[in-house]
Design a protein around this motif. Structure first.
Motif, mmCIF file in Angstrom:
data_model
loop_
_atom_site.group_PDB
_atom_site.id
_atom_site.type_symbol
_atom_site.label_atom_id
_atom_site.label_comp_id
_atom_site.label_asym_id
_atom_site.label_seq_id
_atom_site.Cartn_x
_atom_site.Cartn_y
_atom_site.Cartn_z
ATOM 1 N N ARG A 11 49.034 53.629 51.681
ATOM 2 C CA ARG A 11 48.285 54.755 51.820
ATOM 3 C C ARG A 11 49.033 55.764 50.983
ATOM 4 N N ILE A 12 49.512 55.857 49.934
ATOM 5 C CA ILE A 12 50.196 56.587 49.498
ATOM 6 C C ILE A 12 49.474 57.812 48.286
ATOM 7 N N GLY A 13 47.785 56.959 48.600
ATOM 8 C CA GLY A 13 47.212 58.435 47.593
ATOM 9 C C GLY A 13 46.407 59.648 49.181
ATOM 10 N N SER A 14 46.469 58.903 50.427
ATOM 11 C CA SER A 14 46.482 60.379 51.238
ATOM 12 C C SER A 14 47.676 60.843 51.647
ATOM 13 N N PHE A 15 48.614 60.165 51.183
ATOM 14 C CA PHE A 15 49.935 61.114 51.896
ATOM 15 C C PHE A 15 50.135 62.498 50.029
ATOM 16 N N PHE A 16 49.523 61.607 49.044
ATOM 17 C CA PHE A 16 50.568 62.736 48.126
ATOM 18 C C PHE A 16 48.315 64.258 48.686
ATOM 19 N N ARG A 17 47.804 63.498 48.490
ATOM 20 C CA ARG A 17 46.430 64.573 48.959
ATOM 21 C C ARG A 17 46.485 65.909 50.226
ATOM 22 N N SER A 18 47.576 64.780 51.209
ATOM 23 C CA SER A 18 48.129 65.871 52.770
ATOM 24 C C SER A 18 49.302 67.001 51.595
ATOM 25 N N LEU A 19 49.847 67.245 50.644
ATOM 26 C CA LEU A 19 50.783 68.301 50.410
ATOM 27 C C LEU A 19 50.321 69.176 49.628
ATOM 28 N N ASN A 20 50.496 70.003 49.586
ATOM 29 C CA ASN A 20 49.941 72.075 49.366
ATOM 30 C C ASN A 20 50.087 71.258 47.793
ATOM 31 N N LEU A 21 51.024 70.845 47.082
ATOM 32 C CA LEU A 21 51.296 71.099 46.191
ATOM 33 C C LEU A 21 50.413 70.483 45.633
ATOM 34 N N TYR A 22 49.999 69.291 46.012
ATOM 35 C CA TYR A 22 48.605 68.099 45.258
ATOM 36 C C TYR A 22 47.476 68.554 44.111
ATOM 37 N N GLY A 23 47.740 68.022 43.134
ATOM 38 C CA GLY A 23 46.943 69.336 42.088
ATOM 39 C C GLY A 23 47.222 70.715 41.378
ATOM 40 N N LYS A 24 48.280 70.796 41.608
ATOM 41 C CA LYS A 24 48.691 71.850 41.266
ATOM 42 C C LYS A 24 50.058 71.654 40.407
ATOM 43 N N THR A 25 50.408 70.570 40.641
ATOM 44 C CA THR A 25 52.282 70.597 39.981
ATOM 45 C C THR A 25 52.223 69.118 39.761
ATOM 46 N N ASP A 26 52.833 68.482 39.161
ATOM 47 C CA ASP A 26 53.785 67.024 39.181
ATOM 48 C C ASP A 26 54.683 67.122 40.057
ATOM 49 N N LEU A 27 53.932 66.017 40.632
ATOM 50 C CA LEU A 27 55.173 65.330 42.221
ATOM 51 C C LEU A 27 55.908 63.938 41.303
ATOM 52 N N THR A 28 56.752 64.318 41.724
ATOM 53 C CA THR A 28 57.220 62.582 41.805
ATOM 54 C C THR A 28 57.775 62.284 43.166
ATOM 55 N N LEU A 29 57.980 60.938 43.818
ATOM 56 C CA LEU A 29 58.362 60.388 44.338
ATOM 57 C C LEU A 29 59.760 59.202 44.237
ATOM 58 N N TYR A 30 60.734 59.880 44.621
ATOM 59 C CA TYR A 30 62.239 58.869 44.549
ATOM 60 C C TYR A 30 61.835 57.770 45.478
ATOM 61 N N CYS A 31 62.460 57.052 45.503
ATOM 62 C CA CYS A 31 62.784 55.735 46.752
ATOM 63 C C CYS A 31 64.585 55.086 46.312
ATOM 64 N N LYS A 32 65.194 55.457 47.699
ATOM 65 C CA LYS A 32 66.467 53.963 47.487
ATOM 66 C C LYS A 32 66.629 52.901 47.667
ATOM 67 N N LYS A 33 66.440 51.932 48.365
ATOM 68 C CA LYS A 33 66.679 50.368 48.744
ATOM 69 C C LYS A 33 66.713 50.807 50.125
ATOM 70 N N SER A 34 67.272 52.076 50.166
ATOM 71 C CA SER A 34 67.135 52.400 51.847
ATOM 72 C C SER A 34 65.771 52.437 52.520
ATOM 73 N N GLY A 35 64.509 52.703 51.627
ATOM 74 C CA GLY A 35 63.922 53.824 52.287
ATOM 75 C C GLY A 35 63.786 55.093 52.516
ATOM 76 N N GLN A 36 64.899 55.620 52.533
ATOM 77 C CA GLN A 36 64.888 57.672 52.607
ATOM 78 C C GLN A 36 64.157 57.564 50.072
ATOM 79 N N CYS A 37 63.324 58.414 50.898
ATOM 80 C CA CYS A 37 62.978 59.072 49.783
ATOM 81 C C CYS A 37 63.008 60.802 49.409
ATOM 82 N N THR A 38 63.389 60.959 48.098
ATOM 83 C CA THR A 38 62.499 62.190 47.716
ATOM 84 C C THR A 38 61.814 62.746 46.621
ATOM 85 N N LEU A 39 60.897 63.438 47.600
ATOM 86 C CA LEU A 39 59.710 64.287 46.712
ATOM 87 C C LEU A 39 60.149 65.295 45.815
ATOM 88 N N THR A 40 59.702 65.303 45.003
ATOM 89 C CA THR A 40 60.585 66.459 43.805
ATOM 90 C C THR A 40 58.702 67.230 43.386
#
Length: 180
Positions: A48-77
């Motif tokens: 479902r990652i494609g639909s997640f990124f497409r739902s973001l306001n920044l999609y298509g406007k800037t480079d986005l990166t999702l960093y995920c830890k082993k715990s499953g906690q992620c940071t979108l930059t």
């Protein structure tokens, strides 16, 4: 002789009955729905990652990166600055990249620092401003998951079938680039 009026429901009484029926149906429906489906629908997965990124306001406007830890906690930059840190990603496994000669090489990400948080990501998913994803391969148990550059995830039972599929898709790993 006077005609006697028949007793009937008033409009308000009918509306109250309809309201009560709606409440009963809503309770019955929510009780009968499996609880696991509700939980699964709120989880972010590679499928479902494609639909997640497409739902973001920044999609298509800037480079986005999702960093995920082993715990499953992620940071979108975006441009190395945290945009959202309240994301859970439920996908474990080993991440691979596809080399130009179509071999798979496991990826060990370096330590990164985002704000005050410093960690080694288990998974990094990049979505470029042109809305293309970096191709990504994850081995999770006995499944091979492939994130296609155009945002679709495919599942395979073995890496040979996966690489064969990649060779026939719009992304050509033997040319190490994108083609349409």
């Amino acid at each position: 002789m006077k005609k006697r009026a028949r007793a009937a429901f008033t409009l308000i009484e009918l509306l109250i009955v309809l309201l009560l029926m709606g409440i009963v149906y809503a309770l019955a429906f929510s009780y009968m729905m499996p609880k696991e489906e509700k939980e699964v629908s709120s989880r972010l997965t590679l499928e479902r990652i494609g639909s997640f990124f497409r739902s973001l306001n920044l999609y298509g406007k800037t480079d986005l990166t999702l960093y995920c830890k082993k715990s499953g906690q992620c940071t979108l930059t975006s441009h190395s600055k945290a945009v959202n840190t309240d994301i859970k990603f439920h996908q474990d496994g080993i991440v691979y990249k596809v080399n130009p000669d179509e071999t798979l090489q496991s990826i060990e990400y370096p330590h990164i620092k985002i704000g005050a948080d410093e960690f080694r990501p288990q998974l990094v998913i990049r979505c470029k401003a042109d809305t293309l994803f970096e191709p990504l391969v994850i081995r999770s148990g006995d499944k091979w998951l492939y994130l296609h550059p155009f945002g679709k995830a495919y599942t395979f039972s073995d890496p040979v079938t996966m690489v064969s599929f990649m060779r026939q898709s719009e992304y050509l790993p033997d040319q190490a680039g994108y083609a349409r």
